[in-house]
Design a protein around this motif. Sequence first.
Motif, PDB file in Angstrom:
ATOM      1  N   ARG A  29       9.783   4.582  14.074  1.00  0.00           N
ATOM      2  CA  ARG A  29       9.171   5.835  13.753  1.00  0.00           C
ATOM      3  C   ARG A  29       7.814   5.464  12.946  1.00  0.00           C
ATOM      4  NH1 ARG A  29      13.686  10.625  13.512  1.00  0.00           N
ATOM      5  NH2 ARG A  29      14.972   9.869  15.236  1.00  0.00           N
ATOM      6  N   LEU A  30       8.145   4.788  12.038  1.00  0.00           N
ATOM      7  CA  LEU A  30       7.013   4.124  11.162  1.00  0.00           C
ATOM      8  C   LEU A  30       5.845   3.545  11.883  1.00  0.00           C
ATOM      9  CD1 LEU A  30       6.200   4.332   8.309  1.00  0.00           C
ATOM     10  CD2 LEU A  30       7.355   2.049   7.896  1.00  0.00           C
ATOM     11  N   MET A  31       6.333   2.661  12.938  1.00  0.00           N
ATOM     12  CA  MET A  31       5.507   1.822  13.768  1.00  0.00           C
ATOM     13  C   MET A  31       4.366   3.116  14.688  1.00  0.00           C
ATOM     14  SD  MET A  31       3.764  -0.590  14.879  1.00  0.00           S
ATOM     15  CE  MET A  31       4.754  -1.941  13.881  1.00  0.00           C
ATOM     16  N   GLU A  32       5.183   3.954  14.986  1.00  0.00           N
ATOM     17  CA  GLU A  32       4.326   5.069  15.649  1.00  0.00           C
ATOM     18  C   GLU A  32       3.074   5.681  14.734  1.00  0.00           C
ATOM     19  OE1 GLU A  32       7.105   8.364  16.997  1.00  0.00           O
ATOM     20  OE2 GLU A  32       8.043   7.086  18.369  1.00  0.00           O
ATOM     21  N   ARG A  33       3.284   5.874  13.573  1.00  0.00           N
ATOM     22  CA  ARG A  33       2.253   6.318  12.718  1.00  0.00           C
ATOM     23  C   ARG A  33       1.211   5.234  12.345  1.00  0.00           C
ATOM     24  NH1 ARG A  33       7.090   8.876  12.205  1.00  0.00           N
ATOM     25  NH2 ARG A  33       6.860  10.909  11.247  1.00  0.00           N
ATOM     26  N   PHE A  34       1.876   3.890  12.299  1.00  0.00           N
ATOM     27  CA  PHE A  34       0.730   2.762  12.252  1.00  0.00           C
ATOM     28  C   PHE A  34       0.030   2.761  13.502  1.00  0.00           C
ATOM     29  CE2 PHE A  34       0.268  -1.743  12.550  1.00  0.00           C
ATOM     30  CZ  PHE A  34      -0.809  -2.042  11.433  1.00  0.00           C
ATOM     31  N   LEU A  35       0.443   2.932  14.758  1.00  0.00           N
ATOM     32  CA  LEU A  35      -0.260   2.808  15.856  1.00  0.00           C
ATOM     33  C   LEU A  35      -1.445   3.830  15.658  1.00  0.00           C
ATOM     34  CD1 LEU A  35       2.093   1.556  18.436  1.00  0.00           C
ATOM     35  CD2 LEU A  35       0.600   0.322  17.195  1.00  0.00           C
ATOM     36  N   ASP A  36      -1.278   4.827  15.149  1.00  0.00           N
ATOM     37  CA  ASP A  36      -2.293   6.026  15.116  1.00  0.00           C
ATOM     38  C   ASP A  36      -3.583   5.363  14.322  1.00  0.00           C
ATOM     39  OD1 ASP A  36      -0.992   7.776  16.662  1.00  0.00           O
ATOM     40  OD2 ASP A  36       0.107   8.662  15.137  1.00  0.00           O
ATOM     41  N   ILE A  37      -3.462   4.505  13.434  1.00  0.00           N
ATOM     42  CA  ILE A  37      -4.515   4.131  12.576  1.00  0.00           C
ATOM     43  C   ILE A  37      -5.311   2.992  13.285  1.00  0.00           C
ATOM     44  CG2 ILE A  37      -4.996   2.790  10.585  1.00  0.00           C
ATOM     45  CD1 ILE A  37      -2.224   3.918   9.361  1.00  0.00           C
ATOM     46  N   LYS A  38      -6.569   3.413  13.977  1.00  0.00           N
ATOM     47  CA  LYS A  38      -7.292   2.558  14.801  1.00  0.00           C
ATOM     48  C   LYS A  38      -7.866   1.329  14.017  1.00  0.00           C
ATOM     49  CE  LYS A  38      -5.634   5.090  17.938  1.00  0.00           C
ATOM     50  NZ  LYS A  38      -4.506   4.906  18.796  1.00  0.00           N
ATOM     51  N   ARG A  39      -7.292   0.406  13.586  1.00  0.00           N
ATOM     52  CA  ARG A  39      -7.748  -0.651  12.742  1.00  0.00           C
ATOM     53  C   ARG A  39      -7.037  -1.734  12.820  1.00  0.00           C
ATOM     54  NH1 ARG A  39      -8.841  -0.426   6.115  1.00  0.00           N
ATOM     55  NH2 ARG A  39     -10.126   1.566   7.146  1.00  0.00           N
ATOM     56  N   LYS A  40      -7.389  -2.968  12.938  1.00  0.00           N
ATOM     57  CA  LYS A  40      -6.700  -4.099  13.014  1.00  0.00           C
ATOM     58  C   LYS A  40      -6.767  -4.747  11.501  1.00  0.00           C
ATOM     59  CE  LYS A  40      -6.174  -8.655  15.134  1.00  0.00           C
ATOM     60  NZ  LYS A  40      -6.633  -9.647  16.226  1.00  0.00           N
ATOM     61  N   PHE A  41      -5.636  -5.378  11.117  1.00  0.00           N
ATOM     62  CA  PHE A  41      -5.463  -5.823   9.808  1.00  0.00           C
ATOM     63  C   PHE A  41      -5.282  -7.444   9.880  1.00  0.00           C
ATOM     64  CE2 PHE A  41      -4.136  -1.573   9.600  1.00  0.00           C
ATOM     65  CZ  PHE A  41      -4.833  -0.927   8.694  1.00  0.00           C
ATOM     66  N   ASP A  42      -6.124  -8.242   9.057  1.00  0.00           N
ATOM     67  CA  ASP A  42      -5.829  -9.736   9.155  1.00  0.00           C
ATOM     68  C   ASP A  42      -4.399  -9.927   8.866  1.00  0.00           C
ATOM     69  OD1 ASP A  42      -6.800 -12.406   9.551  1.00  0.00           O
ATOM     70  OD2 ASP A  42      -6.079 -12.575   7.520  1.00  0.00           O
ATOM     71  N   THR A  43      -3.930  -9.262   7.458  1.00  0.00           N
ATOM     72  CA  THR A  43      -2.858  -9.838   6.875  1.00  0.00           C
ATOM     73  C   THR A  43      -1.960  -8.341   6.360  1.00  0.00           C
ATOM     74  OG1 THR A  43      -3.366 -11.795   6.054  1.00  0.00           O
ATOM     75  CG2 THR A  43      -1.565 -10.988   5.133  1.00  0.00           C
ATOM     76  N   ILE A  44      -0.758  -8.185   6.565  1.00  0.00           N
ATOM     77  CA  ILE A  44      -0.186  -6.965   6.223  1.00  0.00           C
ATOM     78  C   ILE A  44       1.100  -7.418   5.282  1.00  0.00           C
ATOM     79  CG2 ILE A  44       1.602  -4.936   6.883  1.00  0.00           C
ATOM     80  CD1 ILE A  44      -0.228  -5.162   9.510  1.00  0.00           C
ATOM     81  N   ILE A  45       1.314  -6.997   4.157  1.00  0.00           N
ATOM     82  CA  ILE A  45       2.425  -7.083   3.355  1.00  0.00           C
ATOM     83  C   ILE A  45       3.714  -6.115   3.844  1.00  0.00           C
ATOM     84  CG2 ILE A  45       3.346  -7.061   0.820  1.00  0.00           C
ATOM     85  CD1 ILE A  45       1.206  -9.002   1.505  1.00  0.00           C
ATOM     86  N   ASP A  46       4.674  -6.618   4.045  1.00  0.00           N
ATOM     87  CA  ASP A  46       5.988  -5.793   4.392  1.00  0.00           C
ATOM     88  C   ASP A  46       6.742  -5.874   3.224  1.00  0.00           C
ATOM     89  OD1 ASP A  46       8.010  -4.565   5.217  1.00  0.00           O
ATOM     90  OD2 ASP A  46       8.480  -5.689   7.236  1.00  0.00           O
TER      91      ASP A  46
END
Length: 317
Positions: free
Chosen positions: A59-76
């Motif tokens: 469900r969190l990924m669904e919200r992330f996919l709504d953001i139309k941007r590619k990130f080089d690095t993501i902190i989890d």
Amino acid sequence: MLRPPTLPRRSSSFETPRVGVYKVFDREAKRLQKDFAARRDGGERSRTVDYLRDEVAERLMERFLDIKRKFDTIIDLGCGPGHFSKLLEPNKTRKVVMIDSSRESLYRDPDEEFDVEIERIHADEESLLNILPRQSQEAVVSCLSLHWINDLPGVLVQVKEALKPDGLFLGAMFGGDTLFELRTALQLAELDREGGISPHVSPMTDTRDVSNLLGRAGFTLLTVDTDEVRVGYPSMWELLEDLKDMGEGNAIFGRRHFIHRDTLAAASAIYKEMHGTEDGTVPATFQVIYMIGWKPSPTQRQPLERGSAEMSLKDVL
């Protein structure tokens, strides 16, 4: 309603939170709980109860996919074995850095389960700026770990400081109504059998508080919403066992380490009487608060000044 899989029932050093922070949670006890859960039966018990975190991560990924941007690095942040990171694809990021206080949980699953490059850092999430330089990250994500943070306002400030301008913070955490069925059953049983109550379910943040905390931390363009995940269990006993295997046991300072068996039996009966369903199961409700915030940047779209509208809302309606 989710149904958990049927299952037969059978240290490192960390920096102490800065002086002045009121500590509700025993972070060392929580780390040991998560370590034990991740290595129990070679990690198989832990994998069996991934259903809840996997559902929230999706469900969190669904919200992330709504953001139309590619990130080089993501902190989890507070990643566990990587429930969210495993869903990331190369079209959204090149690399994910996984940070967790539990080494056993962090290294539970092999690298081949991920589609992007990964790096693991074993460290306490409460000391983020000891790990990441200021203004160094494009995005920080946290999926179901913030409810064990003692200084939530301070950690949110650290996240904002670690982000570059126009950097993204995306989070999911348990809200205040989580496990209300278990909470009420335990309190009523303990009051009846022992003449008093003690905390067995952790205090959690209210939805309204999250918006205020994000704003105070300096985030802008805020989005906060809530959702519920309901899981059906045969009885309260299976719920308690799954919480243990998730590493979600009680870690409040001053907690009782032992509950009388007859008190638990009474709680189980109360749980079934108050919340039982027609098919004989009992529900457990997990309220999840989802949040999105951005670090301010001059390039972000800004709201128009008050009174600058060119058309009256009355005319539109």
